[in-house]
Design a protein around this motif. Structure first.
Motif, mmCIF file in Angstrom:
data_model
loop_
_atom_site.group_PDB
_atom_site.id
_atom_site.type_symbol
_atom_site.label_atom_id
_atom_site.label_comp_id
_atom_site.label_asym_id
_atom_site.label_seq_id
_atom_site.Cartn_x
_atom_site.Cartn_y
_atom_site.Cartn_z
ATOM 1 N N ASN A 75 0.862 -1.186 0.269
ATOM 2 C CA ASN A 75 0.002 -0.311 -0.243
ATOM 3 C C ASN A 75 0.811 0.641 -0.059
ATOM 4 N N TYR A 76 0.863 2.260 -0.871
ATOM 5 C CA TYR A 76 1.787 3.363 -1.380
ATOM 6 C C TYR A 76 1.745 4.023 0.028
ATOM 7 N N ASP A 77 0.565 4.128 0.504
ATOM 8 C CA ASP A 77 0.055 4.967 2.185
ATOM 9 C C ASP A 77 0.451 5.027 3.244
ATOM 10 N N SER A 78 0.682 3.143 3.360
ATOM 11 C CA SER A 78 0.610 2.627 4.924
ATOM 12 C C SER A 78 1.838 1.871 5.179
ATOM 13 N N LYS A 97 -11.068 12.999 -6.513
ATOM 14 C CA LYS A 97 -11.409 13.499 -5.047
ATOM 15 C C LYS A 97 -11.326 11.340 -4.229
ATOM 16 N N ASP A 98 -12.659 11.372 -5.161
ATOM 17 C CA ASP A 98 -13.453 9.908 -4.833
ATOM 18 C C ASP A 98 -11.997 8.681 -5.034
ATOM 19 N N ASN A 99 -11.568 9.084 -6.379
ATOM 20 C CA ASN A 99 -10.887 7.281 -6.562
ATOM 21 C C ASN A 99 -9.247 6.694 -5.641
ATOM 22 N N GLY A 100 -8.843 6.346 -5.832
ATOM 23 C CA GLY A 100 -6.723 6.091 -5.443
ATOM 24 C C GLY A 100 -6.725 7.177 -5.757
ATOM 25 N N ILE A 101 -6.125 7.864 -7.374
ATOM 26 C CA ILE A 101 -5.359 9.034 -7.463
ATOM 27 C C ILE A 101 -5.548 9.977 -7.018
ATOM 28 N N GLY A 102 -7.036 9.976 -5.851
ATOM 29 C CA GLY A 102 -6.664 11.723 -5.186
ATOM 30 C C GLY A 102 -6.571 11.860 -4.377
ATOM 31 N N PRO A 103 -5.313 10.879 -3.148
ATOM 32 C CA PRO A 103 -5.370 11.032 -1.861
ATOM 33 C C PRO A 103 -3.423 11.599 -2.632
ATOM 34 N N TRP A 104 -3.585 10.486 -3.291
ATOM 35 C CA TRP A 104 -2.117 10.113 -4.053
ATOM 36 C C TRP A 104 -1.352 11.864 -4.479
ATOM 37 N N ALA A 105 -2.315 12.710 -5.804
ATOM 38 C CA ALA A 105 -2.045 13.475 -6.282
ATOM 39 C C ALA A 105 -1.871 14.825 -5.458
ATOM 40 N N PHE A 106 -3.158 14.410 -3.919
ATOM 41 C CA PHE A 106 -2.986 15.150 -3.307
ATOM 42 C C PHE A 106 -1.536 15.116 -1.970
ATOM 43 N N ASN A 107 -1.576 14.293 -1.609
ATOM 44 C CA ASN A 107 -0.529 14.576 -0.687
ATOM 45 C C ASN A 107 0.890 15.811 -1.880
ATOM 46 N N LEU A 119 5.270 -12.235 -13.117
ATOM 47 C CA LEU A 119 4.715 -12.823 -11.562
ATOM 48 C C LEU A 119 3.105 -12.458 -12.052
ATOM 49 N N THR A 120 2.510 -13.428 -11.308
ATOM 50 C CA THR A 120 1.346 -12.268 -11.125
ATOM 51 C C THR A 120 0.915 -12.217 -9.915
ATOM 52 N N PHE A 121 -0.073 -11.357 -9.629
ATOM 53 C CA PHE A 121 -1.174 -10.998 -8.023
ATOM 54 C C PHE A 121 -2.534 -11.306 -8.616
ATOM 55 N N VAL A 122 -3.214 -12.195 -7.808
ATOM 56 C CA VAL A 122 -4.388 -11.818 -7.921
ATOM 57 C C VAL A 122 -5.362 -11.303 -6.775
ATOM 58 N N GLY A 123 -6.900 -10.916 -7.113
ATOM 59 C CA GLY A 123 -6.947 -10.888 -5.566
ATOM 60 C C GLY A 123 -8.060 -9.444 -5.667
ATOM 61 N N LYS A 124 -8.907 -8.990 -4.581
ATOM 62 C CA LYS A 124 -9.920 -8.363 -4.801
ATOM 63 C C LYS A 124 -10.034 -7.559 -3.588
ATOM 64 N N VAL A 125 -10.646 -6.002 -4.419
ATOM 65 C CA VAL A 125 -9.937 -4.807 -4.070
ATOM 66 C C VAL A 125 -11.680 -4.354 -3.567
ATOM 67 N N ASP A 126 -12.322 -3.475 -2.691
ATOM 68 C CA ASP A 126 -13.276 -3.024 -2.413
ATOM 69 C C ASP A 126 -13.484 -1.002 -3.112
ATOM 70 N N SER A 127 -12.225 -0.739 -3.009
ATOM 71 C CA SER A 127 -12.402 1.027 -3.597
ATOM 72 C C SER A 127 -10.343 0.871 -4.112
ATOM 73 N N SER A 128 -10.603 1.660 -5.210
ATOM 74 C CA SER A 128 -9.528 1.954 -5.716
ATOM 75 C C SER A 128 -8.643 2.395 -4.846
ATOM 76 N N TYR A 129 -7.148 2.310 -4.971
ATOM 77 C CA TYR A 129 -5.565 2.605 -3.911
ATOM 78 C C TYR A 129 -4.679 2.568 -4.501
ATOM 79 N N MET A 130 -3.266 3.517 -4.138
ATOM 80 C CA MET A 130 -2.559 3.274 -4.735
ATOM 81 C C MET A 130 -1.691 2.661 -4.345
ATOM 82 N N ALA A 131 -0.994 1.814 -5.008
ATOM 83 C CA ALA A 131 0.366 0.771 -4.291
ATOM 84 C C ALA A 131 1.304 1.358 -5.540
ATOM 85 N N ARG A 132 1.970 0.274 -4.522
ATOM 86 C CA ARG A 132 3.404 0.290 -4.968
ATOM 87 C C ARG A 132 4.465 -1.445 -4.857
#
Length: 322
Positions: free
Chosen positions: A43-46, A135-145, A60-73
């Motif tokens: 998780n990019y933030d935490s 503002k309401d997707n994963g890019i918003g907090p990243w761009a705001f930071n 390599l491959t990652f698979v999973g489920k996501v509730d809402s988009s978020y920035m990752a590394r």
């Protein structure tokens, strides 16, 4: 009654599942230098690790489920790539250093292209627009930071900006770090006396600052494009003023091997203080959330100016060094 409770449980479970989206992240590497290494999806933030997978046959491959988009590394050895985790199939060709295949990642690529060659001052409106539109997707907090990092707000200014942002943004660790940085900037504002720090070898900022000469201190990292570009500007100042003032580099958020390579590549003629991997103490003390960050100290060690680059920095130095 039990049947009713059972039905409610099923309905809640179905609703919860309905809010989730499947993702598949496929990564291809250009050669076998990463073969057998473990790649970490974080998780990019935490900084928390979401998943880890070993590189096999350059893939390599990652698979999973996501509730809402978020920035990752995606972290592989000492390399990293930022992207958005969202529902869909995300494709990463490591040598291209970007993620494609989903709407937010395509949007993120455009934003990164727009700011890639810009200095902080020119990048501010780009990041603010990205924040406003997302503002309401994963890019918003990243761009705001990044908007906050480019501005280096003090506490009063930051509080005013945060009041206009979504309330939950204050929960992000990087935003909390910006709040703490603003408090430290208040303590190390223009007119304040320098605050000392030292590395493991005992090299101190006070070895150079407050010794009777103006001192330009550059906080930078080898991987930071704007930092490397600003070094060229500082070198011009060095050539003109090095007999009249001191120049010092502080290598932060980096490792010594890469710092030393950058010093050689850029032919940096002034002293650079470093302290192993990911040194954060200097930037924590001075409330620096984005680099390059340059501080000009007077002969007594008082802060004359900070966070200036390019022509503004050149003008400030010329005003004090005759």
């Amino acid at each position: 009654m039990k049947k009713i409770f059972f039905l409610i449980t099923i309905i809640v479970a179905l609703v919860s599942c309905g809010n989730q989206s499947d993702y598949k992240i496929s990564v291809v590497f250009p050669d076998k230098s990463t073969e057998g290494l473990t790649a970490y999806l974080t998780n990019y933030d935490s900084g928390d690790t979401i998943d880890s997978v070993k590189v096999v046959n350059k893939c390599l491959t990652f698979v999973g489920k996501v509730d809402s988009s978020y920035m990752a590394r995606l972290l592989v050895a000492d390399s990293r790539l930022g992207f958005v985790v969202e529902g869909g199939e995300i494709s990463i060709v490591w040598k291209n250093h970007c993620a494609t295949g989903t709407p937010l990642n395509e949007k993120l690529n455009v934003i990164n292209e727009n700011v890639d060659t810009l200095d902080d001052a020119d990048a501010i409106p780009v990041f603010f627009k990205a924040y406003e539109e997302n503002k309401d997707n994963g890019i918003g907090p990243w761009a705001f930071n990044y908007y906050l990092m480019c501005n280096s707000f003090n506490s009063v200014q930051l509080d005013s900006v945060l009041k206009k942002a979504p309330a939950h943004y204050r929960d992000f660790k990087r935003i909390q770090k910006a709040i703490n940085a603003a408090k430290q900037q208040d303590l190390t504002a223009v007119g304040k006396k320098f605050t000392d720090f030292s590395n493991a070898n005992g090299e101190k900022l006070s070895d150079y600052v407050g010794k009777g000469q103006y001192t330009l201190v550059d906080f930078w990292a080898s991987w930071c494009g704007p930092c490397r570009r600003e070094i060229d500007n500082i070198k011009k100042l060095y050539e003109k003023y090095n007999t009249k003032m001191l120049f010092v580099g502080i290598a932060v958020w980096d490792n010594d091997v890469d710092t030393q390579k950058a010093i050689a590549d850029k032919q940096i003629p002034w002293k650079v203080i470093m302290n192993g991997k990911n040194w954060t103490e200097p930037t924590d003390i001075y409330g620096i959330s984005g680099i390059p960050h340059i501080i000009l100290f007077d002969p007594q060690g008082n802060i004359v100016a900070r966070n200036l680059t390019g022509d503004a920095l050149s003008t400030e130095v010329a005003n004090h060094i005759k």
